[in-house]
Write a protein that holds these residues in place. Sequence first.
Motif, PDB file in Angstrom:
ATOM      1  N   ALA A  35      -7.299   2.029  -1.172  1.00  0.00           N
ATOM      2  CA  ALA A  35      -6.398   2.542   0.114  1.00  0.00           C
ATOM      3  C   ALA A  35      -5.169   3.083  -0.450  1.00  0.00           C
ATOM      4  O   ALA A  35      -5.016   4.322   0.106  1.00  0.00           O
ATOM      5  CB  ALA A  35      -6.081   1.228   0.909  1.00  0.00           C
ATOM      6  N   SER A  36      -4.689   2.841  -1.554  1.00  0.00           N
ATOM      7  CA  SER A  36      -3.463   3.533  -1.737  1.00  0.00           C
ATOM      8  C   SER A  36      -3.643   4.845  -2.362  1.00  0.00           C
ATOM      9  O   SER A  36      -2.636   5.761  -2.299  1.00  0.00           O
ATOM     10  CB  SER A  36      -2.568   2.671  -2.960  1.00  0.00           C
ATOM     11  OG  SER A  36      -2.197   1.319  -2.378  1.00  0.00           O
TER      12      SER A  36
ATOM     13  N   ILE B  77     -10.298  -0.221   3.143  1.00  0.00           N
ATOM     14  CA  ILE B  77     -10.187  -1.405   2.737  1.00  0.00           C
ATOM     15  C   ILE B  77     -11.127  -2.495   3.049  1.00  0.00           C
ATOM     16  O   ILE B  77     -11.539  -2.476   4.622  1.00  0.00           O
ATOM     17  CB  ILE B  77      -8.534  -1.653   3.099  1.00  0.00           C
ATOM     18  CG1 ILE B  77      -8.035  -2.843   2.129  1.00  0.00           C
ATOM     19  CG2 ILE B  77      -8.154  -2.028   4.529  1.00  0.00           C
ATOM     20  CD1 ILE B  77      -6.432  -2.881   2.280  1.00  0.00           C
TER      21      ILE B  77
ATOM     22  N   VAL C 130      -6.995   3.886   6.082  1.00  0.00           N
ATOM     23  CA  VAL C 130      -6.714   2.457   5.596  1.00  0.00           C
ATOM     24  C   VAL C 130      -7.801   1.555   5.896  1.00  0.00           C
ATOM     25  O   VAL C 130      -8.475   0.925   5.256  1.00  0.00           O
ATOM     26  CB  VAL C 130      -5.491   2.124   5.631  1.00  0.00           C
ATOM     27  CG1 VAL C 130      -5.442   0.594   5.162  1.00  0.00           C
ATOM     28  CG2 VAL C 130      -4.484   2.691   5.083  1.00  0.00           C
TER      29      VAL C 130
ATOM     30  N   ILE D  83      -6.881  -2.814  -2.005  1.00  0.00           N
ATOM     31  CA  ILE D  83      -5.645  -2.033  -1.641  1.00  0.00           C
ATOM     32  C   ILE D  83      -5.400  -0.811  -2.736  1.00  0.00           C
ATOM     33  O   ILE D  83      -4.679   0.050  -2.149  1.00  0.00           O
ATOM     34  CB  ILE D  83      -4.491  -3.260  -1.877  1.00  0.00           C
ATOM     35  CG1 ILE D  83      -3.297  -2.811  -1.114  1.00  0.00           C
ATOM     36  CG2 ILE D  83      -4.259  -3.562  -3.248  1.00  0.00           C
ATOM     37  CD1 ILE D  83      -3.181  -2.561   0.313  1.00  0.00           C
TER      38      ILE D  83
ATOM     39  N   THR E 239      -3.113  -3.810   6.342  1.00  0.00           N
ATOM     40  CA  THR E 239      -1.843  -3.267   6.978  1.00  0.00           C
ATOM     41  C   THR E 239      -1.882  -3.333   8.362  1.00  0.00           C
ATOM     42  O   THR E 239      -2.492  -3.662   9.066  1.00  0.00           O
ATOM     43  CB  THR E 239      -1.557  -1.721   6.602  1.00  0.00           C
ATOM     44  OG1 THR E 239      -2.892  -1.025   7.289  1.00  0.00           O
ATOM     45  CG2 THR E 239      -1.985  -1.475   5.262  1.00  0.00           C
TER      46      THR E 239
ATOM     47  N   HIS F  88      -5.489  -8.038   1.482  1.00  0.00           N
ATOM     48  CA  HIS F  88      -4.745  -7.310   2.175  1.00  0.00           C
ATOM     49  C   HIS F  88      -5.075  -6.486   3.276  1.00  0.00           C
ATOM     50  O   HIS F  88      -6.254  -6.390   3.514  1.00  0.00           O
ATOM     51  CB  HIS F  88      -3.820  -6.231   1.345  1.00  0.00           C
ATOM     52  CG  HIS F  88      -3.522  -6.929  -0.149  1.00  0.00           C
ATOM     53  ND1 HIS F  88      -4.393  -6.716  -1.200  1.00  0.00           N
ATOM     54  CD2 HIS F  88      -2.471  -7.397  -0.675  1.00  0.00           C
ATOM     55  CE1 HIS F  88      -3.659  -7.213  -2.247  1.00  0.00           C
ATOM     56  NE2 HIS F  88      -2.637  -7.888  -2.061  1.00  0.00           N
TER      57      HIS F  88
ATOM     58  N   ALA G 254       0.683  -1.174   0.094  1.00  0.00           N
ATOM     59  CA  ALA G 254      -0.165   0.069  -0.173  1.00  0.00           C
ATOM     60  C   ALA G 254       0.813   1.106   0.017  1.00  0.00           C
ATOM     61  O   ALA G 254       0.522   2.230  -0.745  1.00  0.00           O
ATOM     62  CB  ALA G 254      -0.996   0.074   1.300  1.00  0.00           C
ATOM     63  N   SER G 255       1.842   1.207   0.809  1.00  0.00           N
ATOM     64  CA  SER G 255       2.711   2.479   0.642  1.00  0.00           C
ATOM     65  C   SER G 255       3.508   2.753  -0.498  1.00  0.00           C
ATOM     66  O   SER G 255       3.657   3.765  -0.929  1.00  0.00           O
ATOM     67  CB  SER G 255       3.768   2.296   2.123  1.00  0.00           C
ATOM     68  OG  SER G 255       3.016   1.997   3.325  1.00  0.00           O
TER      69      SER G 255
END
Length: 333
Positions: free
Chosen positions: A187-188, A263, A259, A184, A281, A279, A99-100
């Motif tokens: 969220a990104s 997500i 997030v 994901i 985090t 996914h 994600a980062s």
Amino acid sequence: MAVTTTPPPRGDTSPQPDDAGAAVRAASTGRVASKVFAGLSTGAGLLILVTLAAVALFLVVRAWPALTASSEELAEISWFQGGSMAEYVGPLIFGTLLASVLALALAVPVSIGIALFISHYAPRRLAQGLGYLIDLLAAIPSVVYGLWGALWLIGRLDPVFMWLSSNLGFIPLFAEYQAPAKNIMSASVVLAVMILPIITAVSREVFLQTPRLHEEASLALGATRWEMVRQAVLPFGRSGVISASMLGLGRALGETMAVLMVISPGLLFSFFLLKPGQHQTIAANIASKFPEASGLSVSALIATGLALFVITFVVNFAARWIIARRAEFSGAN
């Protein structure tokens, strides 16, 4: 008998007794102030190190029961998946990094473009207004970004992701999309919008520090404005852009509420970016599980926090190494 004193001859600038005493007192005061400032600076630096060591020690001590627990003990945790802590933390680390990195890939080019527009293309009044607007974006709380993403952005991304899955579904990254767009990739996108102001603000200030003579020399040789930016501005600000990107990456790694609200969680090593339930985090997982955690489950969550702590350290050391390698392009030189 009256005593008379002879005034010093005109032009004599040698210090008189009163002036000499004042100079001595001023020098003594300056030395004391310098020692106080040095002591405060040293104490502040040591305080940071002590605080960092205390945080690391706390995480290790509180995570130790989970790190040394057997598979049977960990299996008693209702939400625990996997036979060991490594199997449980692995997908969380993967989701956090994925994600980062996606957020960074989306945000950095846009941030550099905005920073260059503000610093070298926009009129002064427009540049000031845009600069203030970018700085204000950094002050918006993360929960507001999460609400924006969950209530507005997901609906707007749904047709885009549907088109990607229909036309580029043969690529695993865009295959098997399922509405709503709680994946994901969504969220990104939210993370990219969140870190955009940080990267833009720092990059803008670095680009503005480019020596004027470098820019004028490039233009004098016949370069266009873009060629001047490519030859003078970007090499000068390269280390600053890397530093800004690492600041943004640090926020993306530790972001929680945005997030969590966007997500659909899952614990898989999956590259299906558009498929929900794949996914999660580390920070969002801690926030969702901590209210019902107790005993060994708290230690398990703190162990995942320890993993995030280590990831942050590794990212910062890698950034320092990259900047050191590019020292010849640094603005400090």
